[in-house]
Design a protein around this motif. Structure first.
Motif, short mmCIF file in Angstrom:
data_model
loop_
_atom_site.label_atom_id
_atom_site.label_comp_id
_atom_site.label_asym_id
_atom_site.label_seq_id
_atom_site.Cartn_x
_atom_site.Cartn_y
_atom_site.Cartn_z
N ALA A 90 14.58 -8.84 -6.24
CA ALA A 90 15.06 -9.92 -5.39
C ALA A 90 15.15 -9.48 -3.93
N GLY A 91 15.36 -8.17 -3.71
CA GLY A 91 15.47 -7.64 -2.35
C GLY A 91 14.14 -7.30 -1.72
N GLY A 92 13.03 -7.66 -2.37
CA GLY A 92 11.72 -7.46 -1.76
C GLY A 92 10.95 -6.26 -2.24
N ARG A 93 11.48 -5.53 -3.23
CA ARG A 93 10.75 -4.37 -3.76
C ARG A 93 9.64 -4.81 -4.69
N HIS A 94 8.59 -4.01 -4.77
CA HIS A 94 7.45 -4.33 -5.63
C HIS A 94 7.90 -4.28 -7.10
N PRO A 95 7.66 -5.35 -7.89
CA PRO A 95 8.15 -5.40 -9.28
C PRO A 95 7.68 -4.24 -10.14
N LEU A 96 6.38 -3.90 -10.06
CA LEU A 96 5.83 -2.87 -10.94
C LEU A 96 6.45 -1.51 -10.65
N GLY A 106 1.41 5.94 -12.87
CA GLY A 106 1.62 5.92 -11.42
C GLY A 106 2.52 4.81 -10.94
N ASN A 107 3.46 4.37 -11.79
CA ASN A 107 4.32 3.24 -11.44
C ASN A 107 5.67 3.66 -10.88
N VAL A 108 5.84 4.92 -10.51
CA VAL A 108 7.14 5.40 -10.06
C VAL A 108 7.12 5.61 -8.54
N ASN A 109 8.08 5.00 -7.87
CA ASN A 109 8.27 5.21 -6.44
C ASN A 109 9.27 6.35 -6.28
N TRP A 110 8.78 7.56 -6.02
CA TRP A 110 9.64 8.74 -6.03
C TRP A 110 10.64 8.74 -4.88
N LEU A 147 0.83 -1.21 0.00
CA LEU A 147 0.00 0.00 0.00
C LEU A 147 0.86 1.26 0.00
N ASN A 148 1.98 1.23 0.70
CA ASN A 148 2.88 2.39 0.73
C ASN A 148 3.37 2.73 -0.66
N GLU A 149 3.67 1.69 -1.45
CA GLU A 149 4.18 1.93 -2.80
C GLU A 149 3.04 2.15 -3.79
N GLY A 150 1.87 1.56 -3.50
CA GLY A 150 0.76 1.64 -4.44
C GLY A 150 -0.04 2.93 -4.35
#
Length: 450
Positions: A420-426, A322-326, A165-168
């Motif tokens: 691989a380190g647990g980040r959301h793929p998208l 909206g796929n960018v984690n700023w 949710l934090n990333e989405g």
């Protein structure tokens, strides 16, 4: 005194309740007197959760030993007080809510009994059966706050949902919330009319009713572009002999590279990697750099220049969707640019040693291609990721340096490591693509300057 277990006409329900029976509330902890018993690592975790959500919470800590991190935290939170002593029942006087983090099961049960005698609600760390309430995982975007509960069954699941949710949820949603608040202040009329107006404004958030043209606008644009190019090309072919002669005299190799560039860019846009590797490998197969006399720096420059536009468009599309984690972008971009510029500068400085550099670039490209194929055809089940990769800056620097120095590898190194380190793929893909635009631009400028 807390109420007795639920009864109905003096008949106790013996059937086990199904589902999550917790009643969700948001407590104004800034207006309550909070007691925290325990000053170790668990106590620090509880205290951090309290002050992160209620900065001005009035907290009294009772513990014989105090974690130094708690002492440091108190320096920025004057409403926190410490009683460095052993707990006794008198500590429950003049408090409204109790948090326990002692790790002593016998003491925890004693505190619970004494707290209930005073009618106080209590939370005991890692002991759901002793808790009157749980602390959920919190997702916060400004004034928007979402609490997640698994009914004490799995804090790990709650943590993973929090990450998603934090990333989405975009941070810009808080701006929308503030705008809605400002709009609400301007509305006139009774409560019902205000609700109708606000419902109409927010309707598009959940009910996306668009016309056929609005729903298919991107396809209409692409169709118009294709028709325009086809019509213009056909007209020039039939009316301009010089244009026809120009096309006929073009080396057929151009069309091979045109088609290959389209395919490689499409693959790169979909999976976030392999453009540099596939382009360099295709050039090698067609008898072009690095096999020919063109230096490796020129070959890498050609690849990066072509990536400026392709990654700019791909990055823009990911931004629009909206796929960018700023937050991730800000941590990644500066070290990546520094690494890319340094790699481009070093490769440009080795022009006189191109005969030695070319085999290294060729072996690296072959090795990286093997890694990509291995990942593509791997049939092993993906392991559950642990904590997110923390060293984002060094990862960006290494990825940028290798990408510029060897003509590719940014996506293969950085994107693979993030996922691989647990980040959301998208969101990892969107962030990596938009970062790639700046890396390709600065790398190309470095090659041109040197």
């Amino acid at each position: 005194m807390l109420p007795s277990p639920k009864t109905n006409n003096n008949v106790r329900f013996s059937q086990e309740e199904k589902g999550n029976q917790l009643f969700p509330v948001f407590v104004k902890l800034n207006q309550l007197r909070t007691l925290l018993i325990g000053g170790g690592n668990i106590g620090l975790e509880k205290l951090t959760a309290i002050v992160n959500n209620s900065f001005q919470a009035d907290v009294t800590i009772v513990a014989e030993n105090i974690n130094p991190a708690i002492t440091s935290l108190i320096e920025t939170h004057p409403t926190i007080k410490i009683k460095q002593k052993r707990y006794d029942a008198a500590d429950l006087n003049d408090v409204d809510i109790v948090f326990v983090a002692t790790g002593d099961n016998i003491l925890n049960e004693q505190i619970r009994v004494e707290a209930h005698e005073k009618g106080l609600l209590i939370n005991v760390a890692d002991k759901p059966e002793l808790c009157d309430f749980y602390l959920g995982s919190i997702v916060q975007k400004g004034d928007l706050k979402i609490a997640i509960s698994t009914n004490g069954k799995s804090p790990t699941i709650a943590k993973r949902l929090k990450e998603i949710l934090n990333e989405g949820i975009p941070a810009e949603l808080d701006e929308t919330l503030q705008n809605m608040s400002a709009l609400r202040q301007t509305l006139k009329g009774d409560f019902a009319s205000k609700v109708k107006t606000l419902n109409k404004v927010t309707e598009n958030l959940i009910n996306n009713k668009k016309s056929f043209a609005e729903r298919n606008i991107k396809w209409l644009i692409w169709l118009s572009i294709v028709l325009f190019i086809y019509t213009a090309g056909l007209t020039l072919w039939n009316t301009e002999p010089a244009f026809k002669t120009f096309l006929i005299d073009i080396d057929p190799l151009f069309y091979w590279f045109l088609g290959a560039g389209f395919v490689f860019a499409m693959i790169d846009g979909a999976i976030g990697m392999s453009y540099g590797v596939t382009t360099a490998s295709f050039s090698l197969a067609m008898g072009l750099p690095p096999a020919s006399a063109l230096p490796p720096a020129s070959a890498s420059m050609a690849i990066h220049i072509s990536e400026v536009l392709s990654n700019g468009i791909a990055g823009w599309m990911h931004y629009k969707m909206g796929n960018v984690n700023w937050k991730l972008f800000k941590i990644l971009i500066i070290p990546a640019i520094v690494g890319a510029v340094l790699g481009a500068y070093i490769l440009s400085s080795l022009e006189h040693y191109s005969a030695y550099v070319k085999p290294v670039v060729g072996i690296y490209t072959l090795f990286l291609g093997g890694i990509i194929l291995k990942k593509a055809f791997s049939i092993k089940k993906k392991k559950v990721a642990g904590d997110k990769i923390k060293k984002i800056g060094p990862l960006g620097f290494v990825g940028g340096f290798i990408d510029a120095a060897f003509g590719g590898g940014w996506g293969s190194i950085v994107l693979s490591s993030l996922i691989a380190g647990g980040r959301h793929p998208l969101f990892s893909l969107g962030t990596v693509k938009i970062s790639r635009f700046f890396i390709a631009t600065l790398s190309s400028l470095t090659f041109l300057c040197w």
